[in-house]
Design a protein around this motif. Structure first.
Motif, PDB file in Angstrom:
ATOM      1  N   GLY A 125     -76.716  98.309   3.820  1.00  0.00           N
ATOM      2  CA  GLY A 125     -77.245  97.657   4.650  1.00  0.00           C
ATOM      3  C   GLY A 125     -78.027  98.023   5.967  1.00  0.00           C
ATOM      4  O   GLY A 125     -78.018  99.279   6.050  1.00  0.00           O
ATOM      5  N   LYS A 134     -79.012  98.207  10.224  1.00  0.00           N
ATOM      6  CA  LYS A 134     -78.527  97.543  11.666  1.00  0.00           C
ATOM      7  C   LYS A 134     -79.686  98.315  12.793  1.00  0.00           C
ATOM      8  O   LYS A 134     -80.099  99.579  12.389  1.00  0.00           O
ATOM      9  CB  LYS A 134     -77.164  97.613  11.775  1.00  0.00           C
ATOM     10  CG  LYS A 134     -76.764  98.991  11.842  1.00  0.00           C
ATOM     11  CD  LYS A 134     -75.012  98.599  11.877  1.00  0.00           C
ATOM     12  CE  LYS A 134     -74.559  98.041  13.032  1.00  0.00           C
ATOM     13  NZ  LYS A 134     -73.070  97.840  13.044  1.00  0.00           N
ATOM     14  N   GLU A 145     -76.263  84.776   4.066  1.00  0.00           N
ATOM     15  CA  GLU A 145     -77.414  85.013   3.458  1.00  0.00           C
ATOM     16  C   GLU A 145     -78.350  86.114   3.714  1.00  0.00           C
ATOM     17  O   GLU A 145     -79.023  86.367   2.988  1.00  0.00           O
ATOM     18  CB  GLU A 145     -78.275  83.439   3.789  1.00  0.00           C
ATOM     19  CG  GLU A 145     -79.544  83.390   3.282  1.00  0.00           C
ATOM     20  CD  GLU A 145     -80.376  82.180   3.484  1.00  0.00           C
ATOM     21  OE1 GLU A 145     -81.530  82.089   3.178  1.00  0.00           O
ATOM     22  OE2 GLU A 145     -79.847  81.658   4.520  1.00  0.00           O
ATOM     23  N   ARG A 146     -78.106  86.401   5.078  1.00  0.00           N
ATOM     24  CA  ARG A 146     -79.065  87.548   5.467  1.00  0.00           C
ATOM     25  C   ARG A 146     -78.428  89.166   5.752  1.00  0.00           C
ATOM     26  O   ARG A 146     -79.039  89.877   6.116  1.00  0.00           O
ATOM     27  CB  ARG A 146     -79.768  87.357   6.835  1.00  0.00           C
ATOM     28  CG  ARG A 146     -80.562  85.884   6.810  1.00  0.00           C
ATOM     29  CD  ARG A 146     -81.191  85.682   8.020  1.00  0.00           C
ATOM     30  NE  ARG A 146     -82.280  86.602   8.245  1.00  0.00           N
ATOM     31  CZ  ARG A 146     -83.101  86.624   9.421  1.00  0.00           C
ATOM     32  NH1 ARG A 146     -82.918  85.609  10.231  1.00  0.00           N
ATOM     33  NH2 ARG A 146     -83.904  87.591   9.627  1.00  0.00           N
ATOM     34  N   GLY A 147     -77.056  89.136   5.707  1.00  0.00           N
ATOM     35  CA  GLY A 147     -76.380  90.315   5.580  1.00  0.00           C
ATOM     36  C   GLY A 147     -74.804  90.003   5.372  1.00  0.00           C
ATOM     37  O   GLY A 147     -74.382  89.128   4.744  1.00  0.00           O
ATOM     38  N   VAL A 179     -77.791  93.632   8.035  1.00  0.00           N
ATOM     39  CA  VAL A 179     -78.703  92.797   7.434  1.00  0.00           C
ATOM     40  C   VAL A 179     -78.983  93.524   6.090  1.00  0.00           C
ATOM     41  O   VAL A 179     -78.882  94.703   5.991  1.00  0.00           O
ATOM     42  CB  VAL A 179     -79.938  92.553   8.160  1.00  0.00           C
ATOM     43  CG1 VAL A 179     -79.578  91.658   9.290  1.00  0.00           C
ATOM     44  CG2 VAL A 179     -80.728  93.664   8.408  1.00  0.00           C
ATOM     45  N   HIS A 180     -79.294  92.618   4.937  1.00  0.00           N
ATOM     46  CA  HIS A 180     -79.859  93.372   3.734  1.00  0.00           C
ATOM     47  C   HIS A 180     -80.926  93.971   3.734  1.00  0.00           C
ATOM     48  O   HIS A 180     -81.200  95.144   3.043  1.00  0.00           O
ATOM     49  CB  HIS A 180     -79.791  92.213   2.740  1.00  0.00           C
ATOM     50  CG  HIS A 180     -78.414  91.385   2.638  1.00  0.00           C
ATOM     51  ND1 HIS A 180     -77.158  91.860   2.104  1.00  0.00           N
ATOM     52  CD2 HIS A 180     -78.191  90.002   2.580  1.00  0.00           C
ATOM     53  CE1 HIS A 180     -76.263  90.993   2.144  1.00  0.00           C
ATOM     54  NE2 HIS A 180     -77.001  89.867   2.437  1.00  0.00           N
ATOM     55  N   GLU A 181     -81.942  93.568   4.491  1.00  0.00           N
ATOM     56  CA  GLU A 181     -83.483  94.262   4.373  1.00  0.00           C
ATOM     57  C   GLU A 181     -83.657  94.711   5.458  1.00  0.00           C
ATOM     58  O   GLU A 181     -83.438  94.533   6.614  1.00  0.00           O
ATOM     59  CB  GLU A 181     -84.330  92.981   4.085  1.00  0.00           C
ATOM     60  CG  GLU A 181     -84.089  92.142   2.792  1.00  0.00           C
ATOM     61  CD  GLU A 181     -85.091  90.869   2.901  1.00  0.00           C
ATOM     62  OE1 GLU A 181     -85.985  90.854   3.556  1.00  0.00           O
ATOM     63  OE2 GLU A 181     -84.949  90.032   1.750  1.00  0.00           O
ATOM     64  N   ARG A 188     -70.047  88.072   3.399  1.00  0.00           N
ATOM     65  CA  ARG A 188     -71.437  88.185   2.886  1.00  0.00           C
ATOM     66  C   ARG A 188     -71.869  86.700   3.383  1.00  0.00           C
ATOM     67  O   ARG A 188     -71.398  85.742   3.083  1.00  0.00           O
ATOM     68  CB  ARG A 188     -71.501  88.288   1.318  1.00  0.00           C
ATOM     69  CG  ARG A 188     -73.027  88.262   0.828  1.00  0.00           C
ATOM     70  CD  ARG A 188     -73.195  88.011  -0.519  1.00  0.00           C
ATOM     71  NE  ARG A 188     -72.916  89.260  -1.135  1.00  0.00           N
ATOM     72  CZ  ARG A 188     -73.697  90.481  -1.453  1.00  0.00           C
ATOM     73  NH1 ARG A 188     -74.940  90.263  -1.134  1.00  0.00           N
ATOM     74  NH2 ARG A 188     -73.102  91.209  -2.108  1.00  0.00           N
ATOM     75  N   HIS A 225     -71.766  94.388  12.057  1.00  0.00           N
ATOM     76  CA  HIS A 225     -72.853  93.425  11.346  1.00  0.00           C
ATOM     77  C   HIS A 225     -74.034  94.484  10.949  1.00  0.00           C
ATOM     78  O   HIS A 225     -74.429  95.298  11.420  1.00  0.00           O
ATOM     79  CB  HIS A 225     -73.203  92.290  12.315  1.00  0.00           C
ATOM     80  CG  HIS A 225     -72.329  91.528  12.864  1.00  0.00           C
ATOM     81  ND1 HIS A 225     -71.168  91.941  13.790  1.00  0.00           N
ATOM     82  CD2 HIS A 225     -71.978  90.121  12.751  1.00  0.00           C
ATOM     83  CE1 HIS A 225     -70.487  90.744  13.991  1.00  0.00           C
ATOM     84  NE2 HIS A 225     -71.057  89.835  13.553  1.00  0.00           N
ATOM     85  N   VAL A 280     -86.162  93.137   8.056  1.00  0.00           N
ATOM     86  CA  VAL A 280     -85.710  92.481   9.065  1.00  0.00           C
ATOM     87  C   VAL A 280     -84.975  93.154  10.155  1.00  0.00           C
ATOM     88  O   VAL A 280     -85.143  92.977  11.252  1.00  0.00           O
ATOM     89  CB  VAL A 280     -84.386  91.620   8.572  1.00  0.00           C
ATOM     90  CG1 VAL A 280     -83.761  90.713   9.528  1.00  0.00           C
ATOM     91  CG2 VAL A 280     -84.907  90.756   7.479  1.00  0.00           C
TER      92      VAL A 280
END
Length: 223
Positions: free
Chosen positions: A16, A18, A105-107, A72-74, A103, A70, A77
């Motif tokens: 991911g 960050k 939705e966003r990360g 995020v997936h993308e 997991r 923490h 973002v």
């Protein structure tokens, strides 16, 4: 009946993105990062385990707490977070998610991570960064660093991108913008190192010249 979250057993650890702020220990022997929100007072290394930022003794990440690392997936973002005023001095991290994770939705919120790549944005003047220099803020025992070009480093405490990567260890790669990894140490990286050293030398020569002029003025006045 107690509900349980579905378990995942991926063949490879997920990854991911960050943002974080690079830091250097007071004695200059360690390099790492600190978060930009929760847990921002706890610097961490390239390979690190999360702990509860509230001081609770449960393992992170706990379902009834928001502790843990923490990401995020993308990438887009995470890059969007760098546009905010308070995060302009942060760097973009590409991380491997290790250990237990939750997991979203966003990360992910997770227990352990390895920072794979740190992407450093441009210097405040807009030029490509060749170093991470004292940014004027810090935590107890740690100096905050920010992107700097050769012309803006001057006499500040600083590390070239390659030197920061070596000091942080664990195979960290440091990238200037869309450039190649700084720890490859090819011709562009050597040129960047030379420019950084030249900038420091120019600054010291200017200071020495001013001191010399001051002494000559004092001698003339006494004569």
């Amino acid at each position: 009946m107690r509900l349980r979250l579905p378990e995942e057993r991926p063949a490879e650890p997920p990854t991911g993105y960050k943002i974080a702020r690079p830091v250097l220990s007071q004695d200059g022997t360690r390099a790492g990062f600190t978060g930009v929100s929760l847990g921002g007072t706890l610097p961490y290394g390239v390979l690190a385990d999360a702990s509860c930022a509230y001081g609770l003794r449960h393992r992170a990440p706990h379902r009834r707490c928001d502790c843990g690392f923490h990401c995020v997936h993308e990438r887009a973002v995470a890059e969007g977070l760098l546009c905010t005023t308070e995060h302009r001095g942060a760097v973009l991290l590409h991380v491997t998610v290790l250990g237990a994770y939750i997991r979203f939705e966003r990360g992910f919120r997770y227990a352990r991570q390895r920072v794979r790549t740190a992407t450093v944005g441009p210097c405040a003047c807009g030029a490509t960064a060749v170093a991470l220099a004292d940014a004027g803020w810090g935590r107890p025992g740690w100096r905050g660093l920010g992107a700097a070009c050769a012309g803006c480093v001057r006499g500040r405490t600083s590390l070239s991108l390659a030197a920061f990567a070596r000091l942080a260890g664990e195979g960290l790669r440091v990238v200037a913008g869309e450039g190649r990894p700084a720890d490859a140490f090819g011709v562009p990286e050597l040129v960047a190192e030379a420019a950084l050293l030249q900038a420091r030398l120019d600054w010291f020569q200017t200071q020495l010249a001013r001191l010399g002029q001051g002494r000559e003025g004092g001698a003339t006045a006494q004569g």
